[in-house]
Design an enzyme around this catalytic site. Structure first.
Site: not given
Lengths: 490, 367
Positions: B90, B159
């Site tokens: 990322e 998450h």
């Protein structure tokens, strides 16, 4: 399925360094893979059929137990022609080769670990010796008298700029400064080998690149003083230069973030089919950041035309390289990511010039990233907030400042060519010094950016909440004019 | 199924399977249905088609057609140069996207979920949000960061976090969060066209939900303004602000409240930064009561900012304290029963509205 090793002996790393021809840059090392037959999660195999040699070998382990295979042999290549040699397959039945995603791998019954450090470090390319004389048989790109003298003048200018601005900070006239002393060759020679179409993503110790491209001494001074003429509108600390017209992206204090930026820009240049590359600079410390690794990996995968120039100057503030990493410097990391790399003497103008020149050609013509590790020494303190004598011996600093000064070294070479003289030297130095003192005096007097520049550029358009805040601020200023600083224009 | 649009033309039922990205115009006034996924896909497709500088980058966006199939068909249509499958980094691909934006391209960077954006948050804040200001306008960053945000179903603590408040606190960023398909299309197009960096917070559970869309929404030039909230349901007794999935909950709560004689006004924020303070305040001045709803952790949340804004600008109009409904102040648990208790439910909103109207109700849900 397990595979038993017939000999249980001490597995130590075995390295047989192969000394290749001493050309520009050749390095070979024997790389060995551990026997991965019994680890199916080690490599991704294609499905194995009953007739594959792999299965055959497994069924007859004894036949192979004392054969030693020879494996991947990597050879370093010359700067402009890369030769890849696939591993030489030895005679005998040991040449079991299997396809798997990524390429061919030769298996071996011997368990060998790759050494953590090669016995031969990557060679360092240099052209001039410590006395500024050409080394015999040195391979380099010729520079004309004009370019050589221009490079030298820029190096002197950079050195003088640093000395005077450092003093200005000590006198309290600017708040902060970072010098480039000792790294003038990297700055100027690399800039000279690039073109003005190339995009530069600096860390913060590369003002010489901007200087070469035409940033004036006054423009440097304006940024350091944060006045109205500063292209940064007084928003950043000193030395955070940035100039669109010179394709020099504004210095950002965060370490190594510019490295993936450069890859993104390089990728964009490739998409636009431009005859240009992206260049990014960083120090030895910056290579520990995650951004460095992600960027190199990405650049190799996307085949981006980018040149990574690492100024390995031995120190990251007070952290010496021995505390920073244990690899053989930075150059070998390029290889790990599939990036062509070279180690260069960072204090040798001609070596830097040649290496960057060659790197640029490869990057632009072959769409590939190149890593250059320029080995040098940070003669100055990390910044004006640092006193490096606290963590390193003062005589070490002095030795590098005097005996290994890249500016003096190059001066010897241009003098030996008859392109320079001591008159020219004193003329140049006094002229630059005068110009700098004038630039500082002027920059100090120019008024600061207007208060409206507090609110602009947060977004493309001034948003309503900031417009309102500015209005409230101006109302407050009107109500209490004597409390408003005199040197901030409205 | 992506690309399938059912159309009713003057009573005639027509079913067509369409290639990706193209949407049938209708010539009747009957509303078409479109899932949020189709809305996002069509918005991306149209913007990529209109501007060659726009390109998509992220994990699994190409060959896999998108981790949630949002980018389905785009690799095939635009090729690998404009739809990039990235390595798992990322920090790497966000930095690279910002670099491309500095150069002048318009990247759309997808995070598989915004939870993973934390690994890239330095680039989002220090490289994207602040660059235009620090460079005094020399380096603009026309980038969009998008992906699912907030809780899904049974995905656990790492998450499920909502990042609206984190990003919305940073000047230099714009933060949008669509609810329905119209929002998704209009706001994503606006984000891609905007010269500033935009954080676009979607919701995984909404991807499959279908909403009616008008002709205007289906037009390729359709765009919603950034910074304007929408009154999804008008009312006069209590104002309820919400964004993303919680708008659906608020609308359901409003229906329940109507039966009890409370007429709720539901405001779909759409834009977290800039926050549409004038719409919110105008609504509170009308109803005199405010409930803020969000999935995220309560402290320093979007609701806290809205409450402060209303207290600053409309204090005299408040007849009751502002109520904040937010997620439980715990990392999201996995077990379904616990997860249900950690996220606002419709009943929580109903009870809060009644409290604001001084009806006597229990504070907490019955276990």
């Amino acid at each position: 399925m397990t595979f038993c090793l017939k000999n249980s002996r001490n597995i130590i790393s075995k390295l047989k360094p192969k000394v290749g021809l001493l050309s520009l840059m050749k390095q070979s090392s024997d790389c060995c893979y551990s026997s991965c037959l019994n680890h199916s999660n080690h490599c991704n195999f294609l499905p194995v059929t009953a007739t594959s040699p792999f299965v055959k070998q497994l069924k007859n382990p004894d036949s192979n137990s004392h054969k030693k295979g020879r494996f991947f042999v990597f050879e370093r290549f010359e700067s402009t022609t890369a030769e890849k040699q696939i591993a030489s397959v030895p005679n005998g039945e040991d040449n079991q080769v299997l396809n798997f995603p990524g390429g061919k791998v030769i298996f071996s019954p011997e368990m060998r670990f790759l050494s953590e450090s090669p016995s031969l470090h990557a060679h360092c390319y240099r052209v001039l010796d410590d006395n500024g004389q050409l080394i015999r048989h040195s391979n380099f790109i010729q520079v004309s008298e004009d370019i050589a003298v221009k490079m030298y003048s820029n190096m002197v200018t950079l050195q003088t700029l640093d000395t005077i601005f450092y003093e200005a900070q000590r006198q309290g006239r600017i708040s902060f400064y970072v010098t480039t002393i000792g790294e003038e060759a990297i700055n100027i020679a690399s800039a000279a080998a690039l073109t003005l179409d190339d995009f530069v993503f600096p860390q913060y110790r590369e003002p010489g690149v901007l200087l070469w491209r035409g940033f004036t001494l006054q423009e440097f001074a304006n940024q350091c003083f944060g006045n109205k003429a500063d292209y940064g509108k007084g928003r950043q600390m000193p030395i955070h230069y940035g100039s669109n017209k010179h394709k020099y992206f504004t210095v950002s204090s965060t370490i190594a973030t510019q490295i993936p930026h450069a890859v993104g820009a390089a990728y964009s240049l490739k998409m636009d089919k431009k005859d240009a590359c992206a260049v990014t600079y960083f120090g030895d410390g910056g290579t520990s950041e995650g951004d460095f690794h992600a960027a190199l990996n990405f650049a190799a995968v996307t085949e981006a035309p980018v040149i990574f120039i690492c100024r390995n100057n031995g120190w990251a503030i007070s952290t010496p390289t021995s505390d920073q990493f244990r690899s053989d410097g930075i150059a070998v990391r390029g290889q790990a990511y599939g990036v062509r790399s070279i180690r260069v003497d960072g204090n040798d103008v001609l070596a830097i010039y040649s290496a960057v020149h060659a790197a640029r050609k490869m990057a632009v013509n072959e769409h590939r990233p190149i890593l250059i590790e320029a080995v040098t020494y940070r003669v100055g303190h990390h910044s004006t907030s640092d006193d490096s004598t606290k963590y390193r011996p003062a005589d070490e600093i002095e030795w590098w400042r005097m005996a290994r000064d890249p500016v003096t070294r190059f001066r010897k070479w241009i003098e030996s060519n008859g392109w320079w003289s001591s008159e020219a030297e004193s003329q140049l130095r006094s002229s630059i010094r005068n110009q700098l003192l004038q630039a500082i005096q002027l920059a100090e007097k120019v008024e600061k950016p207007p208060v409206k520049d507090l609110f602009t550029d947060v977004y493309d358009d001034l948003p309503p909440n900031l417009r309102e805040q500015e209005k409230l601020l101006r109302e407050t200023i009107n109500r209490h004019p004597k409390d408003y600083p005199a040197d901030v224009p409205l | 199924m992506l690309g399938t649009v059912r159309q009713k033309l003057l009573g005639q039922a027509l079913q067509k399977i369409l290639p990706v990205g193209s949407v049938l115009r209708s010539y009747s006034s009957a509303a078409k249905q479109m899932t949020v996924r189709e809305a996002l896909n069509s918005a991306l497709d149209e913007e990529m088609s209109a501007d060659p500088k726009v390109f998509l980058m992220g994990e699994e966006v190409g060959e896999y057609q998108g981790a949630y199939k949002i980018s389905k068909g785009l690799l095939e249509k635009y090729g690998p140069e404009r739809v990039l499958d990235t390595p798992i980094t990322e920090a790497g691909f966000t930095g690279i996207g910002v670099g491309a934006a500095y150069y002048g391209l318009k990247p759309v960077v997808e995070f598989m979920t915004f939870n993973f954006s934390m690994q890239a948050i330095d680039h989002i804040i220090n490289s994207a949000a602040k660059s235009n200001y620090m460079s005094a306008g020399q380096m603009s960053v026309p980038i969009v960061f998008r992906g699912p945000n907030g809780a899904a179903a049974g995905v656990g603590a790492q998450h499920s976090q909502c990042y609206a408040a984190w990003y919305a606190s940073c000047p230099g960023l714009k933060v949008l969060s669509p609810y329905n398909s119209e929002d998704a299309r209009g706001l994503l197009k606006a984000a891609i066209r905007d010269p500033d960096p935009v954080v676009f917070l979607e919701n995984e559970l909404l991807y499959g939900e279908s909403f009616p869309v008008s002709d205007e929404v289906l037009d390729s030039s359709f765009c919603l303004p950034i910074g304007k909230a929408k009154i999804e349901r008008e009312g006069k007794d209590v104002s309820i602000t919400a964004f993303s999935k919680m708008v659906g909950h608020a609308l359901k709560a409003a229906e329940i409240l109507e039966k009890d004689g409370i007429d709720a006004e539901v405001i779909n924020l759409r834009s977290i930064r800039p926050l549409d303070r004038s719409t919110i305040n105008a609504s509170v001045r009308k109803t005199n009561r405010l409930i803020t709803v969000e999935e995220a952790f309560p402290q320093h949340g979007v609701g806290a900012e809205i409450c402060a804004s209303v207290v600053e600008e409309s204090f005299a109009y408040l007849d009751a304290p502002v109520q904040r409904i937010a997620g439980a102040d715990v990392p999201m648990p996995y077990a379904a029963n616990l997860e249900r208790m950690a996220v606002p439910q419709v009943e929580d909103i109903v009870r809060a509205a009644k409290r604001a109207c001084y009806r006597s109700v229990p504070m907490a849900a019955a276990a």
